[in-house]
Write a protein that holds these residues in place. Structure first.
Motif, short mmCIF file in Angstrom:
data_model
loop_
_atom_site.label_atom_id
_atom_site.label_comp_id
_atom_site.label_asym_id
_atom_site.label_seq_id
_atom_site.Cartn_x
_atom_site.Cartn_y
_atom_site.Cartn_z
N THR A 13 28.56 3.02 -14.99
CA THR A 13 29.27 3.29 -14.03
C THR A 13 28.94 2.30 -12.74
OG1 THR A 13 27.70 4.87 -13.09
CG2 THR A 13 29.44 5.72 -14.73
N THR A 14 29.77 2.17 -11.63
CA THR A 14 29.44 1.72 -10.64
C THR A 14 28.35 1.98 -9.94
OG1 THR A 14 31.81 1.44 -10.27
CG2 THR A 14 30.55 0.61 -8.59
N ALA A 15 28.23 3.34 -9.85
CA ALA A 15 26.95 4.04 -9.19
C ALA A 15 25.71 3.54 -9.92
CB ALA A 15 27.13 5.49 -9.29
N ARG A 88 26.43 -21.78 -15.58
CA ARG A 88 27.29 -22.33 -14.55
C ARG A 88 27.86 -21.61 -13.31
NH1 ARG A 88 32.10 -25.26 -18.35
NH2 ARG A 88 32.87 -23.25 -18.13
N ASN A 89 27.93 -20.32 -13.53
CA ASN A 89 27.96 -19.35 -12.49
C ASN A 89 27.00 -18.20 -12.46
OD1 ASN A 89 28.72 -17.61 -10.42
ND2 ASN A 89 30.82 -17.38 -11.14
N PRO A 90 25.90 -18.49 -11.89
CA PRO A 90 24.75 -17.47 -12.24
C PRO A 90 24.87 -15.89 -11.37
CG PRO A 90 24.25 -19.03 -10.31
CD PRO A 90 25.67 -19.49 -10.91
N VAL A 91 25.79 -15.89 -10.54
CA VAL A 91 25.91 -14.49 -9.98
C VAL A 91 26.66 -13.46 -10.77
CG1 VAL A 91 27.00 -13.39 -7.83
CG2 VAL A 91 25.93 -15.55 -7.44
N ARG A 92 25.86 -12.49 -11.37
CA ARG A 92 26.44 -11.56 -12.11
C ARG A 92 27.18 -10.34 -11.14
NH1 ARG A 92 21.81 -10.18 -16.40
NH2 ARG A 92 20.66 -9.43 -14.25
N SER A 93 26.64 -9.94 -10.09
CA SER A 93 27.10 -8.92 -9.08
C SER A 93 26.68 -9.23 -7.87
CB SER A 93 26.70 -7.52 -9.73
OG SER A 93 25.30 -7.39 -9.50
N LEU A 94 27.35 -8.47 -6.81
CA LEU A 94 26.98 -8.34 -5.57
C LEU A 94 27.19 -7.04 -5.02
CD1 LEU A 94 29.00 -11.41 -3.69
CD2 LEU A 94 26.62 -11.20 -4.06
N ILE A 95 26.18 -6.59 -4.22
CA ILE A 95 26.23 -5.19 -3.74
C ILE A 95 26.02 -5.01 -2.24
CG2 ILE A 95 25.25 -2.68 -3.75
CD1 ILE A 95 26.26 -3.65 -6.50
N TRP A 96 26.88 -4.27 -1.50
CA TRP A 96 27.05 -4.27 -0.18
C TRP A 96 26.73 -2.91 0.33
CZ3 TRP A 96 31.35 -7.11 -2.31
CH2 TRP A 96 31.15 -8.47 -2.16
N LEU A 97 25.56 -2.73 0.99
CA LEU A 97 25.40 -1.48 1.42
C LEU A 97 25.34 -1.44 3.04
CD1 LEU A 97 21.96 -0.95 -0.53
CD2 LEU A 97 24.14 -0.16 -1.16
N SER A 98 26.10 -0.69 3.47
CA SER A 98 26.53 -0.65 5.05
C SER A 98 26.15 0.62 5.75
CB SER A 98 28.02 -1.13 5.30
OG SER A 98 28.58 -2.34 4.64
N ASP A 144 31.85 -7.63 -9.19
CA ASP A 144 31.35 -8.43 -10.36
C ASP A 144 32.63 -8.90 -10.69
OD1 ASP A 144 32.72 -6.43 -11.49
OD2 ASP A 144 30.88 -5.70 -12.61
N THR A 145 32.47 -9.57 -11.92
CA THR A 145 33.78 -10.50 -12.44
C THR A 145 35.07 -9.60 -12.58
OG1 THR A 145 32.95 -10.36 -14.67
CG2 THR A 145 32.38 -11.98 -13.44
N THR A 146 34.86 -8.46 -12.59
CA THR A 146 35.87 -7.50 -12.76
C THR A 146 36.55 -7.11 -11.53
OG1 THR A 146 34.78 -5.44 -12.59
CG2 THR A 146 35.07 -6.33 -14.79
N GLY A 147 36.17 -7.36 -10.13
CA GLY A 147 36.62 -7.31 -9.11
C GLY A 147 35.55 -6.20 -8.01
N ALA A 148 35.95 -5.78 -6.88
CA ALA A 148 35.15 -5.06 -6.27
C ALA A 148 35.71 -3.78 -6.13
CB ALA A 148 35.33 -5.82 -4.70
N GLU A 149 34.82 -2.79 -5.94
CA GLU A 149 34.90 -1.30 -6.05
C GLU A 149 34.10 -0.53 -4.93
OE1 GLU A 149 34.76 2.24 -9.07
OE2 GLU A 149 34.49 0.34 -9.85
N SER A 150 34.56 0.39 -4.29
CA SER A 150 33.80 1.29 -3.45
C SER A 150 33.33 2.54 -4.32
CB SER A 150 34.66 1.34 -2.09
OG SER A 150 33.99 2.68 -1.20
#
Length: 256
Positions: A13-15, A88-98, A144-150
């Motif tokens: 899951t995203t969580a 070639r594109n090493p970033v697998r995911s990004l997480i933003w904690l605000s 990630d490659t599927t898009g962004a999700e809150s």
């Protein structure tokens, strides 16, 4: 980048991905209103929804946090999960904690409490060359490659990190360097029309294996699920043998 997705393929899951990133992310940056982003070394999520962050004691973020006091100031912690392989594109995911950043009244005591759960060497420097700050979360976003999700904070607090998070880097490197034949056999589960480039191991979790296909038309990812989720190395080994069609895939079957 494109990704191959199917709604009925088991996946974290995203969580769960957020909790895993808190353990595995290799690049973290703290962005605070009023100063340049700074890199951080330790980030520990408390049950109350606060993230303890270790930063250099002489950084502007520390000064601004103490000036703001209990009122706090807006901040965001960005976690970047890179593949351990040279993709070639090493970033697998990004997480933003605000949320709201505040100072810690007794940083060494808190550092000692965190060390009982997360024995990170940087915690020994708290109060000397580093300082602890706390980010009270109000928003969590994963991409990630599927898009962004809150994702709801409550879901993140209830989720658990992947049981193989701390081992994944070594296992993927081992598969890439020493077991290309196994990767090739697992890749046979991908439709032949999609196997049009170099296939690399991208990720491994309790639900399955992710592969990256690098081709002239671009990169895309494919998830190869296990028969069922696994939680320990023995079950993982059995699940991988099943994927490659090993004749001893059941592992524990008696020969008598």
């Amino acid at each position: 980048m494109q990704t191959t997705t199917t709604t009925d393929i088991p996946a974290p899951t995203t969580a769960e991905r957020v909790r895993t990133a808190l353990i595995r992310a290799d690049t973290t940056m703290l962005a605070v209103d009023g100063c340049d982003p700074i890199s951080t070394t330790v980030h520990h999520l408390h049950d109350e929804g606060h993230v303890a962050i270790v930063v250099p004691s002489r950084s502007d973020a520390v000064d601004l946090a103490w000036r703001a006091g209990a009122a706090g100031l807006s901040a965001m912690l960005e976690l970047t999960d890179h593949s351990p392989l040279r993709l070639r594109n090493p970033v697998r995911s990004l997480i933003w904690l605000s949320g709201t950043l505040r100072p810690v009244d007794e940083p060494r005591r808190l550092a000692a409490e965190i060390a009982e759960i997360l024995p990170h060497p940087e915690l020994l420097d708290v109060g000397h060359t580093t300082e602890l700050l706390q980010l009270e979360l109000t928003s969590v976003v994963a991409a990630d490659t599927t898009g962004a999700e809150s994702v709801e904070l409550g879901a993140v607090l209830d989720a658990a990190p992947d049981p193989f998070a701390i081992y994944e880097t070594a296992w993927l490197q081992h598969m890439e360097d020493d077991h290309a034949d196994i990767v090739a056999r697992i890749a046979r589960r991908i439709p032949s029309t999609s196997r049009t480039g170099r296939i690399r191991p991208l990720g491994l979790d309790r639900y399955g294996l992710r592969l990256r296909i690098e081709s002239g038309e671009g990169d895309h990812d494919v998830r190869i699920p296990f028969h069922e989720p696994v939680d320990d190395p023995t079950a993982l080994s059995r699940a991988l043998r099943m994927l490659i069609g090993c004749p001893f895939m059941n592992g524990l079957r008696s020969t008598h």
